[in-house]
Scaffold this motif. Structure first.
Motif, PDB file in Angstrom:
ATOM      1  N   LEU A 221      28.191  95.507  -8.766  1.00 38.84           N
ATOM      2  CA  LEU A 221      28.654  94.467  -9.688  1.00 38.84           C
ATOM      3  C   LEU A 221      27.837  94.535 -10.974  1.00 38.84           C
ATOM      4  O   LEU A 221      26.633  94.304 -10.976  1.00 38.84           O
ATOM      5  N   ASP A 222      28.499  94.870 -12.073  1.00 38.33           N
ATOM      6  CA  ASP A 222      27.860  94.979 -13.384  1.00 38.33           C
ATOM      7  C   ASP A 222      28.229  93.740 -14.196  1.00 38.33           C
ATOM      8  O   ASP A 222      29.373  93.565 -14.609  1.00 38.33           O
TER       9      ASP A 222
ATOM     10  N   GLU B  57      32.012  91.492 -20.426  1.00 43.02           N
ATOM     11  CA  GLU B  57      32.889  91.473 -19.267  1.00 43.02           C
ATOM     12  C   GLU B  57      32.095  91.795 -18.010  1.00 43.02           C
ATOM     13  O   GLU B  57      30.956  92.276 -18.076  1.00 43.02           O
ATOM     14  N   VAL B  58      32.700  91.519 -16.865  1.00 39.64           N
ATOM     15  CA  VAL B  58      32.096  91.851 -15.579  1.00 39.64           C
ATOM     16  C   VAL B  58      32.928  92.948 -14.934  1.00 39.64           C
ATOM     17  O   VAL B  58      34.157  92.954 -15.033  1.00 39.64           O
ATOM     18  N   LYS B  59      32.239  93.913 -14.295  1.00 36.23           N
ATOM     19  CA  LYS B  59      32.907  95.055 -13.684  1.00 36.23           C
ATOM     20  C   LYS B  59      32.504  95.169 -12.215  1.00 36.23           C
ATOM     21  O   LYS B  59      31.345  94.904 -11.868  1.00 36.23           O
TER      22      LYS B  59
ATOM     23  N   LEU C 267      35.532 106.722  -4.698  1.00 38.62           N
ATOM     24  CA  LEU C 267      35.721 105.435  -5.353  1.00 38.62           C
ATOM     25  C   LEU C 267      37.091 104.908  -4.933  1.00 38.62           C
ATOM     26  O   LEU C 267      38.106 105.560  -5.172  1.00 38.62           O
ATOM     27  N   VAL C 268      37.105 103.742  -4.299  1.00 38.49           N
ATOM     28  CA  VAL C 268      38.360 103.237  -3.743  1.00 38.49           C
ATOM     29  C   VAL C 268      38.911 102.020  -4.486  1.00 38.49           C
ATOM     30  O   VAL C 268      40.112 101.747  -4.446  1.00 38.49           O
ATOM     31  N   LYS C 269      38.019 101.295  -5.187  1.00 36.26           N
ATOM     32  CA  LYS C 269      38.490 100.128  -5.921  1.00 36.26           C
ATOM     33  C   LYS C 269      37.659  99.949  -7.188  1.00 36.26           C
ATOM     34  O   LYS C 269      36.459 100.243  -7.204  1.00 36.26           O
ATOM     35  N   ALA C 270      38.298  99.462  -8.231  1.00 34.50           N
ATOM     36  CA  ALA C 270      37.591  99.204  -9.486  1.00 34.50           C
ATOM     37  C   ALA C 270      38.369  98.179 -10.293  1.00 34.50           C
ATOM     38  O   ALA C 270      39.604  98.167 -10.284  1.00 34.50           O
ATOM     39  N   GLY C 271      37.641  97.332 -10.987  1.00 34.68           N
ATOM     40  CA  GLY C 271      38.299  96.343 -11.839  1.00 34.68           C
ATOM     41  C   GLY C 271      37.294  95.658 -12.736  1.00 34.68           C
ATOM     42  O   GLY C 271      36.085  95.695 -12.497  1.00 34.68           O
TER      43      GLY C 271
ATOM     44  N   ILE D 122      27.648 101.859 -14.858  1.00 30.54           N
ATOM     45  CA  ILE D 122      26.577 101.070 -14.239  1.00 30.54           C
ATOM     46  C   ILE D 122      26.994 100.556 -12.871  1.00 30.54           C
ATOM     47  O   ILE D 122      26.219 100.621 -11.899  1.00 30.54           O
ATOM     48  N   SER D 123      28.207 100.046 -12.754  1.00 30.86           N
ATOM     49  CA  SER D 123      28.643  99.497 -11.459  1.00 30.86           C
ATOM     50  C   SER D 123      28.739 100.591 -10.403  1.00 30.86           C
ATOM     51  O   SER D 123      28.419 100.367  -9.231  1.00 30.86           O
TER      52      SER D 123
END
Length: 368
Positions: free
Chosen positions: A24-25, A30-32, A46-50, A356-357
């Motif tokens: 969690l960045d 914004e937050v990632k 990598l299975v999920k990102a948002g 970073i995340s």
């Protein structure tokens, strides 16, 4: 270099078997969130990102000004991207985090070397922290031999108690548990180490261009040497671009969020070159600091990350200003992924935004 033992204290850290880990960045803009999956053979995917933008003023200079607004954003992000996750790794940076390179004597005589090193680090910390070591969460990691065999070099890291407690409380209230607290620059280093071959000679810089603060990690002769904050960041570039291109606030917001692509015209190139001036100066000052510390070592190459790299021509503009080759960090060089995870976001931009995340999720793999 193995930095797996480095982490600021978290009362929630524990060992367990798990296949999915989340990073969690929490930025000022914004937050990632990213989720990595490790299979039994050690392959990482990598299975999920948002990501989710934050209302203006939610975080100012890394201080949370709108606690409820941040909690809502984090809850919404987790619900949208990975509602099944319960634990995350996150990072800190800014003026309430002290990072200092120290040199101590190599342990001799009776007693455990680890305990002797820690005692020596505490003595150094007392001299460097005006408010005392009780006012901070403190950790360190060894960098290797010092000027001779009688000395050890280490990186001292201290974060103000109120900063740690504030962020931990907010993350807990958003419904997930922080199991590791890292630094932005260390997460960036671990990301680079996992995805790239670190050159064993010369000096390179890893720079994450955040919205209000940039972070640099310097690697010298194959080892992490130093980390620095750079006060110049993406916000200054965007503000200058707004002036250069005569953009309205709405037009600027659309560009910053990536909703509208930037043209690749000569006019845009000139505007970006002008807009990168202050950021280039800030980076040059950080590089000069390194040069002074090492007696003349110069940065030979720069690897960049951060949402600012969505600005067309910015990498080229910085390379020209610094007179040093610059390129995007390959955040997914050795990580499997399906481009559909990022939706319509260009893959190079995704690599920059989520650096970073992803680095944090890689760190989380070491303790779960």
């Amino acid at each position: 270099m193995d930095l797996s033992k480095f982490k600021l204290k978290s009362p929630f850290a524990k060992k367990k078997k798990a296949k999915n880990v989340a990073g969690l960045d929490i930025g000022s803009f914004e937050v990632k969130l990213t989720v990595l999956h490790s299979d039994e053979k050690g392959n990482v995917s990598l299975v999920k990102a948002g990501k989710r933008p934050l209302p203006h003023g939610t975080i100012v200079d890394k201080d949370v000004r709108d606690r409820e607004g941040l909690i809502f954003a984090l809850q919404s992000l987790v619900d949208e991207v990975a509602p099944d996750i319960t634990e995350v790794a996150f990072s800190l940076s800014g003026h309430k985090v002290l990072v200092d390179r120290v040199e101590i004597r190599t342990p001799t005589g009776k007693g455990k070397p680890e305990e002797q090193i820690r005692e020596s680090i505490m003595v150094e910390a007392e001299q460097r922290i005006p408010t005392g070591i009780d006012s901070v969460q403190l950790d360190y990691f060894e960098l290797g031999q010092g000027k001779d065999e009688k000395h050890i070099q280490a990186m001292l890291v201290a974060a103000r108690n109120e900063l740690v407690e504030d962020y931990v409380g907010i993350i807990m209230d958003s419904g997930v548990v922080p199991i590791l607290i890292d630094l932005d620059s260390i997460a960036l280093y671990n990301l680079f180490e996992f995805n790239h071959d670190i050159p064993q000679e010369g000096c390179i810089a890893l720079v994450d261009i955040g919205h209000s603060l940039s972070n640099a990690a310097f690697i010298l002769d194959g080892r992490l040497f130093s980390i620095r904050d750079i006060s110049n960041a993406a916000r200054g570039v965007w503000d200058r671009l707004q002036t250069e291109l005569h953009l309205s606030s709405d037009d600027l917001a659309e560009l910053m969020l990536g909703e509208v692509p930037m043209d690749e015209s000569p006019t845009i190139r000139k505007a970006v070159n002008n807009a990168s001036e202050d950021l280039g100066i800030g980076m040059s000052m950080a590089f000069s600091y390194l040069e002074n510390m090492t007696g003349g070592t110069k940065v030979q190459k720069v690897f960049l990350s951060g949402g600012a790299l969505g600005i067309t021509f910015l990498v080229d503009a910085l390379s020209n200003r610094l007179g040093i080759p610059c390129e995007l960090i390959d955040s997914l060089g050795r990580i499997r992924f399906d481009q559909a995870v990022f939706g319509e976001m260009p893959i190079d931009f995704a690599k920059a935004v989520y650096a970073i995340s992803i680095g944090l999720a890689l760190r989380a793999r070491e303790i779960v």
